[in-house]
Scaffold this motif. Structure first.
Motif, PDB file in Angstrom:
ATOM      1  N   GLN A   1     -29.056  16.640  82.167  1.00 59.39           N
ATOM      2  CA  GLN A   1     -28.118  15.755  81.470  1.00 59.39           C
ATOM      3  C   GLN A   1     -27.864  16.565  80.070  1.00 59.39           C
ATOM      4  O   GLN A   1     -28.860  16.970  79.378  1.00 59.39           O
ATOM      5  CB  GLN A   1     -28.719  14.504  81.078  1.00 59.39           C
ATOM      6  CG  GLN A   1     -29.429  13.595  82.450  1.00 59.39           C
ATOM      7  CD  GLN A   1     -29.996  12.333  82.107  1.00 59.39           C
ATOM      8  OE1 GLN A   1     -30.480  12.192  81.143  1.00 59.39           O
ATOM      9  NE2 GLN A   1     -29.315  11.381  82.990  1.00 59.39           N
ATOM     10  N   ILE A   2     -26.409  16.684  79.863  1.00 59.72           N
ATOM     11  CA  ILE A   2     -25.949  17.478  78.704  1.00 59.72           C
ATOM     12  C   ILE A   2     -25.198  16.539  77.931  1.00 59.72           C
ATOM     13  O   ILE A   2     -24.403  16.234  78.269  1.00 59.72           O
ATOM     14  CB  ILE A   2     -25.306  18.868  79.336  1.00 59.72           C
ATOM     15  CG1 ILE A   2     -26.259  19.761  80.206  1.00 59.72           C
ATOM     16  CG2 ILE A   2     -24.697  19.581  77.942  1.00 59.72           C
ATOM     17  CD1 ILE A   2     -25.601  20.970  80.836  1.00 59.72           C
ATOM     18  N   ILE A   3     -25.470  16.465  76.690  1.00 60.95           N
ATOM     19  CA  ILE A   3     -24.924  15.385  75.808  1.00 60.95           C
ATOM     20  C   ILE A   3     -24.286  15.814  74.610  1.00 60.95           C
ATOM     21  O   ILE A   3     -24.533  16.953  74.168  1.00 60.95           O
ATOM     22  CB  ILE A   3     -26.031  14.047  75.677  1.00 60.95           C
ATOM     23  CG1 ILE A   3     -27.241  14.754  74.717  1.00 60.95           C
ATOM     24  CG2 ILE A   3     -26.249  13.351  76.662  1.00 60.95           C
ATOM     25  CD1 ILE A   3     -28.062  13.661  74.267  1.00 60.95           C
ATOM     26  N   PRO A   4     -23.346  15.071  74.203  1.00 61.88           N
ATOM     27  CA  PRO A   4     -22.560  15.668  72.882  1.00 61.88           C
ATOM     28  C   PRO A   4     -23.022  15.234  71.798  1.00 61.88           C
ATOM     29  O   PRO A   4     -24.126  14.391  71.553  1.00 61.88           O
ATOM     30  CB  PRO A   4     -21.223  15.013  73.140  1.00 61.88           C
ATOM     31  CG  PRO A   4     -21.704  13.551  73.556  1.00 61.88           C
ATOM     32  CD  PRO A   4     -22.925  13.930  74.591  1.00 61.88           C
ATOM     33  N   TRP A   5     -22.507  15.525  70.428  1.00 61.64           N
ATOM     34  CA  TRP A   5     -23.085  15.361  69.036  1.00 61.64           C
ATOM     35  C   TRP A   5     -22.431  14.238  68.501  1.00 61.64           C
ATOM     36  O   TRP A   5     -22.776  13.830  67.269  1.00 61.64           O
ATOM     37  CB  TRP A   5     -22.882  16.586  68.263  1.00 61.64           C
ATOM     38  CG  TRP A   5     -21.409  17.095  68.420  1.00 61.64           C
ATOM     39  CD1 TRP A   5     -21.080  18.228  69.222  1.00 61.64           C
ATOM     40  CD2 TRP A   5     -20.227  16.658  67.723  1.00 61.64           C
ATOM     41  NE1 TRP A   5     -19.807  18.527  68.802  1.00 61.64           N
ATOM     42  CE2 TRP A   5     -19.294  17.838  68.199  1.00 61.64           C
ATOM     43  CE3 TRP A   5     -20.076  15.892  66.984  1.00 61.64           C
ATOM     44  CZ2 TRP A   5     -18.103  17.587  67.491  1.00 61.64           C
ATOM     45  CZ3 TRP A   5     -18.547  15.681  66.492  1.00 61.64           C
ATOM     46  CH2 TRP A   5     -17.558  16.537  66.568  1.00 61.64           C
ATOM     47  N   ASN A   6     -21.344  13.407  69.182  1.00 66.06           N
ATOM     48  CA  ASN A   6     -20.780  12.533  68.434  1.00 66.06           C
ATOM     49  C   ASN A   6     -21.618  11.057  68.413  1.00 66.06           C
ATOM     50  O   ASN A   6     -21.473  10.287  67.571  1.00 66.06           O
ATOM     51  CB  ASN A   6     -19.504  12.276  69.014  1.00 66.06           C
ATOM     52  CG  ASN A   6     -19.423  11.990  70.520  1.00 66.06           C
ATOM     53  OD1 ASN A   6     -20.307  12.253  70.961  1.00 66.06           O
ATOM     54  ND2 ASN A   6     -18.238  11.466  70.908  1.00 66.06           N
ATOM     55  N   PHE A   7     -22.306  10.883  69.573  1.00 66.59           N
ATOM     56  CA  PHE A   7     -23.355   9.518  69.603  1.00 66.59           C
ATOM     57  C   PHE A   7     -24.448  10.109  70.234  1.00 66.59           C
ATOM     58  O   PHE A   7     -24.866   9.843  71.186  1.00 66.59           O
ATOM     59  CB  PHE A   7     -22.717   8.621  70.549  1.00 66.59           C
ATOM     60  CG  PHE A   7     -21.412   8.059  70.050  1.00 66.59           C
ATOM     61  CD1 PHE A   7     -21.301   6.855  69.004  1.00 66.59           C
ATOM     62  CD2 PHE A   7     -20.206   8.599  70.315  1.00 66.59           C
ATOM     63  CE1 PHE A   7     -20.217   6.291  68.466  1.00 66.59           C
ATOM     64  CE2 PHE A   7     -19.262   8.048  69.922  1.00 66.59           C
ATOM     65  CZ  PHE A   7     -19.092   7.031  69.011  1.00 66.59           C
ATOM     66  N   PRO A   8     -25.301  10.890  69.184  1.00 66.05           N
ATOM     67  CA  PRO A   8     -26.570  11.734  69.941  1.00 66.05           C
ATOM     68  C   PRO A   8     -27.431  10.684  70.618  1.00 66.05           C
ATOM     69  O   PRO A   8     -27.904  10.909  71.711  1.00 66.05           O
ATOM     70  CB  PRO A   8     -27.224  12.202  68.850  1.00 66.05           C
ATOM     71  CG  PRO A   8     -26.091  12.430  67.764  1.00 66.05           C
ATOM     72  CD  PRO A   8     -25.148  11.282  67.969  1.00 66.05           C
ATOM     73  N   LEU A   9     -27.793   9.767  70.008  1.00 61.15           N
ATOM     74  CA  LEU A   9     -29.286   8.837  70.690  1.00 61.15           C
ATOM     75  C   LEU A   9     -28.460   7.933  71.680  1.00 61.15           C
ATOM     76  O   LEU A   9     -28.849   7.772  72.570  1.00 61.15           O
ATOM     77  CB  LEU A   9     -29.683   7.870  69.673  1.00 61.15           C
ATOM     78  CG  LEU A   9     -30.777   6.982  69.995  1.00 61.15           C
ATOM     79  CD1 LEU A   9     -32.021   7.782  70.529  1.00 61.15           C
ATOM     80  CD2 LEU A   9     -30.968   5.935  69.052  1.00 61.15           C
TER      81      LEU A   9
ATOM     82  N   PRO B   1     -29.984  18.248  74.626  1.00 56.52           N
ATOM     83  CA  PRO B   1     -28.899  17.684  73.342  1.00 56.52           C
ATOM     84  C   PRO B   1     -27.968  18.674  72.791  1.00 56.52           C
ATOM     85  O   PRO B   1     -28.191  19.752  73.010  1.00 56.52           O
ATOM     86  CB  PRO B   1     -30.235  17.348  72.435  1.00 56.52           C
ATOM     87  CG  PRO B   1     -31.399  17.388  72.902  1.00 56.52           C
ATOM     88  CD  PRO B   1     -31.187  18.226  73.960  1.00 56.52           C
ATOM     89  N   ALA B   2     -27.154  18.091  72.043  1.00 62.20           N
ATOM     90  CA  ALA B   2     -26.099  19.077  71.192  1.00 62.20           C
ATOM     91  C   ALA B   2     -26.773  19.820  70.531  1.00 62.20           C
ATOM     92  O   ALA B   2     -27.925  19.433  69.582  1.00 62.20           O
ATOM     93  CB  ALA B   2     -24.893  17.970  70.688  1.00 62.20           C
ATOM     94  N   GLU B   3     -26.200  20.919  70.194  1.00 64.23           N
ATOM     95  CA  GLU B   3     -26.933  21.969  68.967  1.00 64.23           C
ATOM     96  C   GLU B   3     -26.863  21.255  67.775  1.00 64.23           C
ATOM     97  O   GLU B   3     -27.960  21.596  67.217  1.00 64.23           O
ATOM     98  CB  GLU B   3     -26.148  23.198  69.153  1.00 64.23           C
ATOM     99  CG  GLU B   3     -26.597  24.271  68.616  1.00 64.23           C
ATOM    100  CD  GLU B   3     -26.007  25.421  68.778  1.00 64.23           C
ATOM    101  OE1 GLU B   3     -24.779  25.434  69.492  1.00 64.23           O
ATOM    102  OE2 GLU B   3     -26.248  26.597  68.276  1.00 64.23           O
ATOM    103  N   THR B   4     -26.048  20.415  67.267  1.00 66.60           N
ATOM    104  CA  THR B   4     -26.042  20.061  66.021  1.00 66.60           C
ATOM    105  C   THR B   4     -26.449  18.757  65.680  1.00 66.60           C
ATOM    106  O   THR B   4     -27.066  18.410  64.511  1.00 66.60           O
ATOM    107  CB  THR B   4     -24.501  20.124  65.372  1.00 66.60           C
ATOM    108  OG1 THR B   4     -23.915  19.022  66.115  1.00 66.60           O
ATOM    109  CG2 THR B   4     -24.007  21.382  65.315  1.00 66.60           C
TER     110      THR B   4
END
Lengths: 278, 497
Positions: free
Chosen positions: B171-179, B200-203
């Motif tokens: 699962q690869i997720i973005p940084w806009n809604f991390p949790l 998780p997203a890098e940032t």
């Protein structure tokens, strides 16, 4: 002596020769002297594109037809195939099938068309939902057709074709079918059933040719929304899925499984929210 | 002007309004480590290449911790741990036990909600009001909703089939809604009996790493969830890993395409939740004040870092001027600033790279002839911020009308007839979400039926719920998250004997 018929492609509700002029001779598998059974128009890339244009043109009206009407039309396909039961089986026998196998094949196809005819007005209820969200909203999910579906049919020319084409049409999609490479005569004769079953022109288009040549173009085509690769040879499947990345086609390998989720592979769920409060 | 009440208030009033005393949320509830390792097989492991990178508070530009940079060998280890857990302890965990573990996760998240909310705003830049009221409660709700499915899966698919777990899920997720994205991915995967490698997203890795404490405390066996932080290379290694049975990705359409190609080779199942350029249609009979609030919620929620942001506003021509004036007046009242301030409406842009992209697309919009309207209040003098922005005079061919900005930037266009609204709304390869505002019920249904989007918000916008399937059509991806239909992505159906 039989007439040596030339079988044509079925595109946009018309039987057409390939624009390329290519024709393939199909020889009898039962005679040793290579007797030519028939000639078959052999699809080119341009034919495939024409078929996609026809399918796209026919799609909005087919999708907006009532599910009741779509169900009746699919049932009509079964009725018309039933009416041609003898000639369809004979054609398989001439292509080398045993009488018993040919009869089973035709029966299986008829049965599959009837089964899916009954799904047309039930998919929304079974695949859709009213969702109990935590707020004052009505929230409803309904399946909608993805649009134009490319279908690579497996070898059995009537039953496998029915198994992958009927669920696509059932949900309101239109189709471009690459028919069984091994048995062009039965598949293209089946197009005559489609043509006489009130299936609107362009809703189901049937091409025959070299699957290895045609299928990649189908997977590349930017105006094809989904593809069922279950009939593609193993070595080709991976390539087709990879090519589908261009316009992010939905890729399925349904093998014609009889379950509503097979039709669901070619449906996109739409969820609509609306406040319910004063 | 059609409506006298639509006159914007003088700017001075807005600035006074924005000048309220700060109300910052304390960060004392959060305890940060200096450095975080990878969570693999139930233990913290240093990254195989021995590299860490800073994670930065975007509101200050200051590093707040070091995150492990995972790479291919770490992905190998995580997939092996996930496989071992899938074949071992997780397979031995009964569905009702899985259910209870997920319920506990939901409860623990609720209990530690404030800590998660502060950390989310600290690491990602979103206003505390949103992380507190939206991200964290929804994350807990997702676990709670899916907890109940764990021992009821066969009922989800209408009979004749058994639902089996797919196996190891990447699962690869973005940084806009991390949790929240971690919850959207983990909850259905675990409910269905899969094991997971989460990237998780890098940032924005910190809330996923804090979630480890919750998962442990809830009694999730070691190896069921593995977390490999890092950049694009770690994500690419996961997407192409032959030991993974299914990939779920939320992110850009471009990366989605490369993942589609990678999974073609491995044969892994795939769901993609990608970009959007969602149309927000305002008819002339819409309740104007509510529709203005809807447009605000549509584009300025989470700084516009929302895949389903209503970034193309289509207003019926007869009300376009009046509507835009109200919207501009409303925009002037948005408070941009410290994400941890409870008054803040618009927090920090997530990264310097994202700020540069937003800035560039706005410059291009002006050069193509669109007119820029922005808030005039001063921005904080450090960190990454961008003012809420409206472009008027936008042509459908302008890049600002076509490309996803992923920032607080709205393109306003007009239409005359409902047919034209539909044609313009659908004139994009995307199909994630859409909005429609009108008082006419038949027009709502007519419009909703024709909008090519996986989610349609009618007389509302940006509502989310774990029971409501979310996901796109066309180039916005495929598969759904949430609801009964979202379970489909995490099971293989077998014929019932």
């Amino acid at each position: 002596m039989n007439e040596m018929k030339t079988y044509k492609l079925y595109v946009g509700g018309a039987f057409v020769r390939s624009e390329s002029g290519r024709v393939t001779s199909v020889t009898s598998v039962t005679s040793d002297d290579g007797e030519v059974l028939a000639r078959v128009a052999t699809a080119s890339r341009k034919d495939l594109r024409d078929a996609v244009v026809a399918a796209r043109g026919a799609q909005p009206a087919w999708a907006s037809a009532t599910p009741y009407l779509r169900g009746q039309i699919l049932y009509r396909v079964a009725e018309m195939l039933d009416g041609r039961r003898t000639s369809a089986a004979d054609e398989l026998v001439r292509s080398g099938w045993s009488k018993a196998d040919a009869a089973v094949e035709v029966d299986a196809a008829i049965d599959t068309w009837v089964w899916w005819a009954g799904w047309a007005d039930k998919l929304t209820q079974v695949l859709g939902s009213v969702n109990p969200v935590a707020g004052p909203f009505l929230n409803v999910s309904t399946p909608e057709p993805v649009g134009v579906v490319g279908v690579v049919a497996a070898d059995r020319p009537l039953a496998d074709l029915a198994g992958v084409l009927a669920p696509v049409l059932c949900g309101g999609n239109t189709a471009v079918v690459l028919a069984s490479a091994a048995h062009p005569l039965a598949a293209l004769s089946f197009a005559e059933v489609l043509a006489t079953s009130d299936v609107p022109g362009g809703v189901a288009n049937v091409l025959w040719g070299d699957v290895g040549e045609l299928a990649p173009w189908l997977a590349d085509h930017a105006d094809v929304d989904a593809i069922d690769v279950s009939g593609a040879p193993d070595g080709l499947r991976c390539d087709l899925v990879e090519r589908s990345a261009g316009n992010l086609k939905r890729c399925a390998a349904t093998s014609g499984l009889r379950r509503p989720q097979t039709a669901g592979e070619f449906l996109d769920l739409k969820t609509v929210w609306h406040p319910a409060r004063v | 002007m059609n409506d006298r009440s639509a006159e914007p208030e003088p700017l001075a009033a807005a600035q006074t309004f924005a000048g309220y005393a700060p109300a910052p949320e304390s960060t004392s509830i959060v305890t940060l480590a200096d450095r975080y390792d990878l969570w693999i097989g139930g233990e913290w492991r240093p990254p195989s290449e021995g590299r860490w990178f800073p994670t930065v508070n975007p509101a200050s530009g200051e590093p707040i911790a070091e995150i492990a940079e995972g790479s291919a060998p770490d992905i190998d280890a995580a997939v092996a741990a996930a496989r071992a857990a899938f074949d071992g302890p997780w397979a031995a965990t009964s569905p009702s036990q899985r259910s209870r573990i997920l319920f506990r996760i939901a409860r623990l998240l609720q209990e530690r909600a404030r800590e998660f909310a502060v950390l989310e705003s600290l690491d990602g830049g979103k206003p505390i009001r949103e992380s507190r009221d939206v991200d964290v409660p929804l994350a807990a709700a997702h676990f709670f909703y899916h907890a109940g499915w764990a021992d009821k899966l066969d009922w989800a698919f209408g009979g004749g089939v058994h639902a089996r777990p797919v196996g190891v899920v990447g699962q690869i997720i973005p940084w806009n809604f991390p949790l929240l994205m971690a919850a959207w991915k983990l909850a259905p995967a675990l409910a269905a009996g899969n094991t997971v490698v989460l990237k998780p997203a890098e940032t924005t890795s910190l809330t996923a790493l804090l979630l480890v404490e919750v998962l442990r405390e809830a009694g999730l066996p070691a190896g069921v969830v593995n977390i490999v932080t890092g950049g694009g290379d770690a994500g690419a290694a996961l997407a192409a890993h032959p030991g993974v049975d299914k990939i779920a990705f939320t992110g850009s359409t471009e990366v989605g395409r490369s993942i589609r190609r990678a999974t073609a080779a491995t044969g892994a199942r795939l769901t993609l939740e990608l970009g959007g350029k969602s149309a927000h249609v305002i008819y002339d009979d819409a309740p104007l004040d509510q529709a203005v609030e809807g447009a605000v919620q549509g584009i300025w929620f989470n700084q516009g870092h929302v895949c389903c942001a209503g970034s193309r506003l289509l207003v019926q021509e007869s009300i376009a001027d009046a509507f835009t004036e109200r919207l501009v007046a409303r925009m002037q009242r948005l408070r941009v600033g410290d994400p941890l301030d409870k008054n803040t409406d618009i927090g920090a842009i997530n990264s310097g790279a994202q700020l540069a992209r937003i800035t560039e697309l706005c410059e291009i919009a002006e050069s193509e002839g669109a007119r820029r309207v922005q808030t005039t209040a001063a921005l904080p003098d450090r960190g990454w911020f961008f003012p809420p922005t409206i472009f008027t005079g936008v042509d459908t061919s302008h890049r600002i009308a076509v490309e996803e900005v992923f920032g607080p930037v709205l393109a306003v266009m007009t239409f005359r007839t409902p047919q034209e609204a539909i044609a313009k709304a659908n004139s994009t390869p995307y199909g994630l979400a859409a909005g429609v505002w009108t008082s006419d019920g038949a027009r709502i249904l007519w419009t909703a039926e024709r909008l090519r989007a996986g989610v349609v918000w009618a007389n509302t916008y940006n509502q989310f719920d774990p029971a409501s399937p979310f996901g796109g059509m066309r180039a916005s991806g495929f598969g759904r998250e949430g609801g009964r239909q979202g379970l489909d992505a995490y099971v293989n159906l077998e014929a019932a004997s």
